[in-house]
Design a protein around this motif. Structure first.
Motif, short mmCIF file in Angstrom:
data_model
loop_
_atom_site.label_atom_id
_atom_site.label_comp_id
_atom_site.label_asym_id
_atom_site.label_seq_id
_atom_site.Cartn_x
_atom_site.Cartn_y
_atom_site.Cartn_z
N ARG A 1 63.61 2.45 47.62
CA ARG A 1 63.59 2.88 49.01
C ARG A 1 65.00 3.23 49.50
N ASP B 1 52.92 8.16 48.98
CA ASP B 1 53.04 6.71 48.94
C ASP B 1 51.74 5.99 49.32
N ASP B 2 50.67 6.75 49.63
CA ASP B 2 49.43 6.10 50.04
C ASP B 2 48.74 5.38 48.88
N LEU C 1 50.43 3.81 46.42
CA LEU C 1 51.35 2.82 45.85
C LEU C 1 50.98 1.41 46.28
N GLU C 2 51.33 0.43 45.44
CA GLU C 2 51.15 -0.98 45.79
C GLU C 2 52.14 -1.35 46.89
N PRO C 3 51.76 -2.31 47.76
CA PRO C 3 52.73 -2.76 48.78
C PRO C 3 54.00 -3.29 48.11
N GLY C 4 55.12 -2.88 48.61
CA GLY C 4 56.38 -3.34 48.06
C GLY C 4 56.85 -2.59 46.83
N ALA C 5 56.12 -1.56 46.42
CA ALA C 5 56.50 -0.82 45.22
C ALA C 5 57.87 -0.16 45.38
N ASP D 1 60.27 -1.36 47.17
CA ASP D 1 61.28 -2.37 47.48
C ASP D 1 61.65 -3.23 46.28
N ARG D 2 61.16 -2.85 45.11
CA ARG D 2 61.57 -3.58 43.91
C ARG D 2 63.02 -3.25 43.58
N ARG E 1 49.96 4.03 39.77
CA ARG E 1 50.69 3.54 40.95
C ARG E 1 52.19 3.50 40.68
#
Length: 511
Positions: free
Chosen positions: A11, A26-27, A29-33, A35-36, A114
């Motif tokens: 991000r 991004d719809d 994608l897994e939550p937090g993908a 922000d890894r 994802r």
């Protein structure tokens, strides 16, 4: 504990306006993908670059590996699956090098797995993306190190305050932005920040875990999870001489966080070791007061105790003695020190010759029961007494402790079993030696001297009652007893001789 700079994540890269990167979608994608953490940015056009990649990377490619069949959806799916299995956190596609725009088949494969996919425009070199991430890593590392230095400085200043340990715990909690508690050697929560920061059920479960760590006595760090909350435990003091535990409502810490905690552990350990010197002096004074009470003259002990801890418990009192080994006595003493503050004038304790001596008012055995339950020790309790009978009460407590079968045994319980039940193995050895001549004569001559002697003594030395018990004539009893006198060389008309022989028989056959 958050850094004041952007963490090196995908991000963060996408929000860099100078890079002009565009996320495909991004719809899916897994939550937090996004922000890894991105450990590095690497570029490769190999059909299978995974042998050269590590987890946590972002991969950049121009797509030359797909030139032979640029619309083969199977090739894209296999490629993205390999990247996902290797732990790649994002894929950047450089456009206008091999083809314009993102390949639809690649976008579909990334959507299925994802995998975040973004476009790198032609005017943005791959090296600029890699450099931006490297700068973010360096900035965060610098920020974390600066935070660690500032945190250690703040904690060192907190340690100089009047309640250094309490201030240190509070400052550590603020720096880590979490709950921190300090437990003493008895497993009691002595300090915490924020106060009442844990719900009762979690606090109780954590207390049990801390007690288990202290009971094992080994210096160690451990992690656990209670409900949804992770905790880290760090022991204070040396192995075998633990002074307490610091607990933090936090999971794995990074290197800087661990360094800050290590600094706190070192300072707290030093402070507790310094306090230990005072505790030893206090323990020596308490032991001296116990010895003073053993003279059955409480005047000196009363005067000193009143000035330091409050009055001695009012008579009549019960005196308890533990069987705790020296390594456990220190922890028990710390717990009782807390209870003395809470029960001022209703509890006194001190080290005796073979355990801790605990004095409580009659009927108020709460601290005694707590010690037995928490530390698994055996405790004997005397009959009610005044301080003029303190020495005898300590003796009673020792007998109850040594002969009792439960955690806490009252002297009255063992006193009902009688004096002879307390005979030792030495007494039984002496009894066998005393009666050995009669046993040898019976074995050699087929007589019944031991049986006759026991029946006669059990029947109050009545010849007729003994004869009935043995099923023989009373003259036979007289003849056998005369033979007993000759074999033993003892005069059975003496009460002392009769008592000694009866005790010997009871020692060998207590039933």
């Amino acid at each position: 504990m958050n850094a004041a700079v952007d963490a090196p994540t995908l991000r963060a890269l996408l929000t860099r306006a100078d890079l002009r990167l565009t996320l495909a979608e991004d719809d899916a994608l897994e939550p937090g993908a996004l922000d890894r953490a991105v450990r590095w940015v690497h570029s490769s056009d190999l059909a299978d670059p995974t042998p050269f990649l590590s987890e946590g990377l972002v991969l950049l490619t121009t797509g030359t590996q797909f030139q032979d069949d640029p619309d083969d959806a199977g090739s894209y799916r296999a490629y993205v699956r390999r990247l996902a299995a290797r732990g790649v956190v994002g894929l950047g596609f450089g456009t206008e090098v091999v083809r314009a725009g993102l390949p639809p088949a690649l976008a579909e494969a990334c959507r299925d797995e994802r995998m975040p996919l973004f476009e790198v425009p032609y005017r943005t070199p791959f090296i600029a993306v890699a450099r931006a991430n490297a700068e973010a890593i360096a900035a965060q590392t610098y920020a974390r190190r600066s935070w660690a230095l500032a945190a250690q400085r703040a904690i060192a200043l907190a340690a100089l305050r009047p309640d250094g340990l309490g201030a240190t715990v509070a400052e550590l909690a603020r720096q880590l932005d979490t709950w921190v508690g300090m437990y003493d050697a008895a497993g009691e929560l002595s300090r915490e920040h924020p106060v009442d920061g844990l719900d009762p059920a979690t606090a109780a479960a954590l207390g049990r875990e801390v007690t288990g760590v202290l009971n094992r006595g080994a210096r160690a760090g451990s992690s656990l999870r209670i409900a949804d909350t992770p905790f880290s435990l760090q022991t204070l003091g040396r192995g075998g001489h633990l002074r307490g535990v610091i607990a933090m409502a936090a999971g794995d810490l990074d290197q800087e966080g661990r360094g800050v905690v290590t600094a706190v552990i070192a300072m707290a350990g030093l402070a507790l070791e310094q306090q230990q010197g005072l505790s030893r002096a206090r323990g020596a004074l308490r032991a001296g007061l116990v010895h003073a009470l053993l003279t059955d003259d409480p005047a000196l002990a009363r005067r000193i105790a009143r000035e330091l801890w409050g009055p001695l418990p009012a008579a009549p009192v019960e005196v308890a003695v533990t069987d705790a080994a020296a390594s456990r006595i220190d922890a028990i003493a710390e717990l009782l020190e807390l209870r003395v503050d809470e029960r001022r004038g209703s509890l006194f304790f001190g080290r005796g010759d073979d355990g801790l001596v605990i004095v409580v008012p009659v009927g108020e055995r709460g601290p005694v029961d707590e010690v037995a339950e928490r530390f698994g020790v055996r405790i004997g309790v005397s009959d009610p007494t005044g301080y003029d009978g303190f020495a005898a009460a300590v003796g009673q407590a020792r007998v109850a402790r040594d002969r009792g079968t439960g955690p806490v045994t009252a002297f009255a319980e063992v006193a009902r079993s009688g004096v002879l039940s307390a005979l030792s193995d030495e007494a039984r050895s002496l009894a066998r030696a005393e009666l050995a001549p009669l046993s040898a004569h019976d074995a050699a001559e087929g007589t019944h001297l031991v049986e006759t002697l026991q029946a006669w003594l059990d029947n109050d030395c009545s010849h007729e009652a003994s004869a009935r018990a043995l099923g023989v004539h009373r003259h036979t009893v007289r003849t056998r007893l005369a033979l007993v006198e000759r074999v033993l060389g003892r005069d059975l008309s003496s009460f002392a001789i009769r008592a000694e022989l009866w005790a010997a028989l009871r020692a060998l056959d207590p039933a």
